[in-house]
Structures are given as C-alpha cells and as structure tokens.
Scaffold this active site. Sequence first.
Site, PDB file in Angstrom:
ATOM      1  N   LEU A  87     -10.012 -54.584  -5.046  1.00 50.89           N
ATOM      2  CA  LEU A  87      -9.885 -54.949  -6.444  1.00 50.89           C
ATOM      3  C   LEU A  87      -9.098 -56.243  -6.596  1.00 50.89           C
ATOM      4  O   LEU A  87      -8.099 -56.465  -5.915  1.00 50.89           O
ATOM      5  CB  LEU A  87      -9.181 -53.829  -7.221  1.00 50.89           C
ATOM      6  CG  LEU A  87      -9.815 -52.441  -7.170  1.00 50.89           C
ATOM      7  CD1 LEU A  87      -9.062 -51.495  -8.099  1.00 50.89           C
ATOM      8  CD2 LEU A  87     -11.283 -52.493  -7.549  1.00 50.89           C
ATOM      9  N   GLY A 132     -10.650 -51.297  -2.361  1.00 49.77           N
ATOM     10  CA  GLY A 132     -11.940 -51.245  -3.042  1.00 49.77           C
ATOM     11  C   GLY A 132     -13.111 -51.565  -2.140  1.00 49.77           C
ATOM     12  O   GLY A 132     -14.225 -51.088  -2.358  1.00 49.77           O
ATOM     13  N   ASN A 154      -5.561 -48.585   1.420  1.00 50.65           N
ATOM     14  CA  ASN A 154      -4.152 -48.922   1.651  1.00 50.65           C
ATOM     15  C   ASN A 154      -3.352 -49.038   0.353  1.00 50.65           C
ATOM     16  O   ASN A 154      -2.335 -49.730   0.294  1.00 50.65           O
ATOM     17  CB  ASN A 154      -4.050 -50.227   2.442  1.00 50.65           C
ATOM     18  CG  ASN A 154      -4.661 -51.416   1.694  1.00 50.65           C
ATOM     19  OD1 ASN A 154      -5.493 -51.250   0.803  1.00 50.65           O
ATOM     20  ND2 ASN A 154      -4.252 -52.618   2.070  1.00 50.65           N
ATOM     21  N   GLU A 155      -3.812 -48.368  -0.704  1.00 44.55           N
ATOM     22  CA  GLU A 155      -3.192 -48.504  -2.017  1.00 44.55           C
ATOM     23  C   GLU A 155      -1.703 -48.191  -2.038  1.00 44.55           C
ATOM     24  O   GLU A 155      -0.926 -48.851  -2.741  1.00 44.55           O
ATOM     25  CB  GLU A 155      -3.923 -47.611  -3.039  1.00 44.55           C
ATOM     26  CG  GLU A 155      -5.196 -48.207  -3.599  1.00 44.55           C
ATOM     27  CD  GLU A 155      -6.384 -48.082  -2.665  1.00 44.55           C
ATOM     28  OE1 GLU A 155      -7.488 -48.475  -3.068  1.00 44.55           O
ATOM     29  OE2 GLU A 155      -6.210 -47.586  -1.534  1.00 44.55           O
TER      30      GLU A 155
END
Length: 281
Positions: A87, A132, A154-155
């Site tokens: 994103l 994303g 990996n957020e």
Amino acid sequence: MLRSTISSLVPRATSVARHMSNAAKLTTVEINDVTGIATLTMNRPPVNGLNLELLTDLNNSIQEIEDNKSRGLILTSSNPTIFSAGLDILEMYKPDKERLKAFWTTLQDVWLALYGSAVPTAAAINGHSPAGGCLLATSCEYRVMLPKFTIGLNETKLGIVAPKWFMSSFLSVLPRRVAERALNQGRMFTTDEALRNGLIDEVANSKEEALAKCAEFIGSFSKVNPLARSLTKQQLRAAELSELENERAQDLEKFIFFVNQPAVQKGLGIYLENLKKKSKN
C-alpha cells in the site's frame, strides 16, 4: 461471491498476443491468443505502490479479463526487482477523508475480485512482495517466485494491523501456526523459505520461466469442466468472501479510525522520513 463470468475453453486464433489496455493506464492486459490466458501487469513506477489509481486500474482490468472470457489470469510486474511494495503510505499519511474512503473501498474491491475470480489465477512474483504485494499474490491460486526476493505481511513492523481479510489469504496458503507467528513478527520470507513453508508453489530463474509455469498451472484445468471448477472454488472461498462483503462498512470504519490515530500518523511520518534518507544515500 465469485464473479459470474465463467472462462471459455474455446481455443483462440493464431496470433500470439494482443493488448487490451491503453498505455495511459497503470496496468496492461495482454491476451495470448494461443492459450487464451491473460497477463495482467502492474506498471506504476517506481515500486508499484498500491495507490487509488493503481487499485482502480487493477479492479477494472480483472473485470476486463473476465468479460473477455479469458482462460486464466496471471498477475505480474513490469519492475524487474519489485512485484509490489504494498500500500502507498502517502494514501494514509495526513489523508484526505474522502480519498481515504475511496482508497480502502477500492482495495476491498480488488481483493474480492482477485480472491473470488471465476477464472484460474496465478502470480508470477518477479520481485520483492511485502504487505499489499503479498496480499495480491496470496489472493491468487498459484504463486511462482524468482530467487533472492522476499514476500510476507510485515505490517506489524510498520505499526499497522493487517485486516482480517489480509490474514484470510495468508492462512489459505500457510499452516496456521506458521502464519500466526509470521503475522505477529512481521516476517518476510525469502524465496527459499516461502517455498519450504508453502507460501509459494514453485521457483523460477527468470520472469519468462515464471510466466510459463503460471501458464502451465492454468493449463492443467484444460480438461476440467469450467463451471464445476468455478463453483468448487466458490464453495471453498465463500466464507472469507462473504465475511468481507457483509462487513465492508465496519471494516472501512475501523481502517479510518486506526489510520487517524496520532501514534499511527507519527509512525507513518517516521517511515516516510526514513525512505527519503535512504533515497538520498
């Protein structure tokens, strides 16, 4: 729900390929007239960051491919080292309220379209695929990746919580224990690690080989009734698709609330500053 369009098994004409999308778009669609398979290529420099415009083009291109009754869809990137960097952080940092809504709603649309596509789908992962990018890849039915790249959600390392439907795609290909640990750690898998854990299905030494392996997977359905295949996929993925469809408004509200938290905005700002420093070095 899965899209209602069912892929045709009628062979195409003799020309090798034809383009369906105009050059102004951030995606291109190329149909191989021999195999009937569509290759959907992301082309938003420098790293295929998923902003509103790229997501809109992706959604339109998936619909275009299904309307054309293609035999299958291969998702890939024009960038030689990045599949998609995920994103676009700029969509979430100090956001415009209406654009932020449109951005997240369109991301929901893309996931529903790709994860629920009526045609067989495969990802030729020809570069790094974090966050994303991993979501797009795991939404496909088959993944072929080039060596020496990384993939994962990996957020948590960015101070972001992956939505439940991100996790659904992850859990559809990884053992639950592996997925849970990876999500909590924000782990990025190397190509070899991804293959060992089932996050990808095959490794290819070049993009051309990856595309060929994806086409081979899609071709494996040539003797399968397309309606039966599509309805089987629909039943297998119905719960996850229906859950998001039924909770889209709540999911949007949660996202907007979370993104606008001061701590999250601060973290995103620091991340962007670090990116600027890296680009100068």
